[in-house]
Design a protein around this motif. Structure first.
Motif, mmCIF file in Angstrom:
data_model
loop_
_atom_site.group_PDB
_atom_site.id
_atom_site.type_symbol
_atom_site.label_atom_id
_atom_site.label_comp_id
_atom_site.label_asym_id
_atom_site.label_seq_id
_atom_site.Cartn_x
_atom_site.Cartn_y
_atom_site.Cartn_z
ATOM 1 N N ASP A 66 -60.616 -79.636 -14.220
ATOM 2 C CA ASP A 66 -61.355 -79.293 -15.435
ATOM 3 C C ASP A 66 -62.522 -78.395 -15.030
ATOM 4 O O ASP A 66 -63.568 -78.891 -14.607
ATOM 5 C CB ASP A 66 -61.871 -80.561 -16.121
ATOM 6 N N PRO A 67 -62.381 -77.073 -15.131
ATOM 7 C CA PRO A 67 -63.440 -76.189 -14.627
ATOM 8 C C PRO A 67 -64.768 -76.350 -15.354
ATOM 9 O O PRO A 67 -65.824 -76.199 -14.745
ATOM 10 C CB PRO A 67 -62.854 -74.786 -14.822
ATOM 11 N N MET A 70 -66.431 -69.782 -12.274
ATOM 12 C CA MET A 70 -66.568 -69.194 -13.598
ATOM 13 C C MET A 70 -65.296 -68.447 -13.991
ATOM 14 O O MET A 70 -64.919 -68.402 -15.170
ATOM 15 C CB MET A 70 -67.772 -68.255 -13.627
ATOM 16 N N GLY A 71 -64.624 -67.865 -13.003
ATOM 17 C CA GLY A 71 -63.351 -67.215 -13.278
ATOM 18 C C GLY A 71 -62.316 -68.201 -13.788
ATOM 19 O O GLY A 71 -61.531 -67.888 -14.696
ATOM 20 N N ARG A 72 -62.316 -69.410 -13.231
ATOM 21 C CA ARG A 72 -61.374 -70.430 -13.697
ATOM 22 C C ARG A 72 -61.729 -70.902 -15.103
ATOM 23 O O ARG A 72 -60.846 -71.237 -15.892
ATOM 24 C CB ARG A 72 -61.346 -71.605 -12.717
ATOM 25 N N VAL A 119 -67.563 -62.983 -16.871
ATOM 26 C CA VAL A 119 -67.678 -63.902 -15.736
ATOM 27 C C VAL A 119 -68.983 -63.690 -14.982
ATOM 28 O O VAL A 119 -69.714 -64.651 -14.694
ATOM 29 C CB VAL A 119 -66.467 -63.727 -14.785
ATOM 30 N N GLU A 120 -69.300 -62.451 -14.635
ATOM 31 C CA GLU A 120 -70.500 -62.197 -13.843
ATOM 32 C C GLU A 120 -71.768 -62.528 -14.628
ATOM 33 O O GLU A 120 -72.729 -63.064 -14.077
ATOM 34 C CB GLU A 120 -70.523 -60.738 -13.368
ATOM 35 N N ALA A 166 -70.484 -66.426 -4.618
ATOM 36 C CA ALA A 166 -69.042 -66.191 -4.724
ATOM 37 C C ALA A 166 -68.321 -67.442 -5.227
ATOM 38 O O ALA A 166 -67.384 -67.354 -6.033
ATOM 39 C CB ALA A 166 -68.481 -65.766 -3.368
ATOM 40 N N MET A 167 -68.765 -68.617 -4.761
ATOM 41 C CA MET A 167 -68.157 -69.865 -5.218
ATOM 42 C C MET A 167 -68.403 -70.078 -6.708
ATOM 43 O O MET A 167 -67.506 -70.495 -7.446
ATOM 44 C CB MET A 167 -68.712 -71.040 -4.413
ATOM 45 N N LEU A 168 -69.615 -69.763 -7.161
ATOM 46 C CA LEU A 168 -69.924 -69.914 -8.578
ATOM 47 C C LEU A 168 -69.100 -68.938 -9.411
ATOM 48 O O LEU A 168 -68.561 -69.305 -10.462
ATOM 49 C CB LEU A 168 -71.419 -69.688 -8.816
ATOM 50 N N SER A 169 -68.972 -67.704 -8.937
ATOM 51 C CA SER A 169 -68.178 -66.715 -9.671
ATOM 52 C C SER A 169 -66.709 -67.130 -9.738
ATOM 53 O O SER A 169 -66.045 -66.933 -10.764
ATOM 54 C CB SER A 169 -68.307 -65.336 -9.014
ATOM 55 N N ALA A 170 -66.199 -67.706 -8.628
ATOM 56 C CA ALA A 170 -64.811 -68.161 -8.622
ATOM 57 C C ALA A 170 -64.599 -69.282 -9.635
ATOM 58 O O ALA A 170 -63.600 -69.303 -10.372
ATOM 59 C CB ALA A 170 -64.417 -68.621 -7.221
#
Length: 232
Positions: A79-80, A129-131, A142-143, A123-127
């Protein structure tokens, strides 16, 4: 019984500096104090780190790395949005548990300066957020969403660290306010307008596009990305 090899000077200096920082704050960190605690000669500090600012930067990077290690060890739930909430809570908890280290990491950096560990955290937060976007739950890009979450989480943590009395509900209220601004409501009746629905699907498609093979040329992919961006 096997003897335990002593730590290299660099590691001893880092550990000693971190211990001084956590117990007494950045004002306690001096060449004399660190060299005594690490059992090294003062010139060793400068050979290893260049100067005291270099040492502080290395300690900040080490602090980031410890935080990231704990963060990476957390098992995803699938669950992102839930993981985003949990990540916020862990961030604030880390700051309140390690106030001097957190202040060094986030409040004493030079303009434009970021450690490699900070870039990894971003980068982890962006990944993540991408999910969230792939799940169709982002109402902004996303950004932009990642930047809003990062800025607000750091801001509320520093505010709590500087407060004379702790406000237990502030972090939760700030979290929900920011998530309310970047997320679409959950459920079948979540979308209130055609424009918002189109924007939500466009954001999800933009997040998915690099991960899915598609029968598009580079020019067609760029054109599709431009069209999707116009819907946001």
């Amino acid at each position: 019984m096997l003897a335990v090899a002593p730590l290299p000077p660099r590691e001893r200096i880092l550990q000693a500096t971190l211990a001084l920082l956590e117990s007494e704050g950045v004002e306690a960190i001096s060449t004399r104090a660190v060299s005594a605690a690490a059992a090294v000669q003062p010139p060793t500090i400068y050979r290893q780190f260049g100067d005291m600012q270099g040492l502080l930067n290395a300690v900040a990077s080490s602090g980031f790395a410890s935080y990231l290690q704990a963060k990476a060890a957390h098992v995803g739930t699938g669950d992102p949005v839930g993981e985003l909430r949990e990540g916020w809570d862990r961030h604030v908890e880390f700051g309140l548990t390690h106030p001097h280290l957190y202040t060094l990491m986030y409040a004493r950096l030079q303009p434009g300066e970021q450690s490699p560990a900070a870039l990894e955290a971003a980068a982890m937060l962006s990944a993540l957020m991408g999910r969230v976007a792939e799940a169709g739950r982002l109402a902004v890009g996303v950004e932009r969403a990642a930047a809003m979450v990062h800025a607000s989480a750091v801001g509320v943590t520093l505010t709590l660290l500087g407060a004379q009395e702790q406000d237990g509900g502030l972090a939760n209220q700030m979290r929900e306010a920011v998530l309310g601004a970047i997320l679409t409501p959950d459920g079948e009746t979540a979308v209130d307008s055609t424009h918002q629905e189109a924007a939500t699907h466009a954001i999800a498609l933009i997040a998915l596009l690099p991960k899915r093979p598609a029968p598009f040329s580079e020019a067609e992919r760029a054109l599709l990305l431009e069209w999707l961006t116009r819907l946001i």
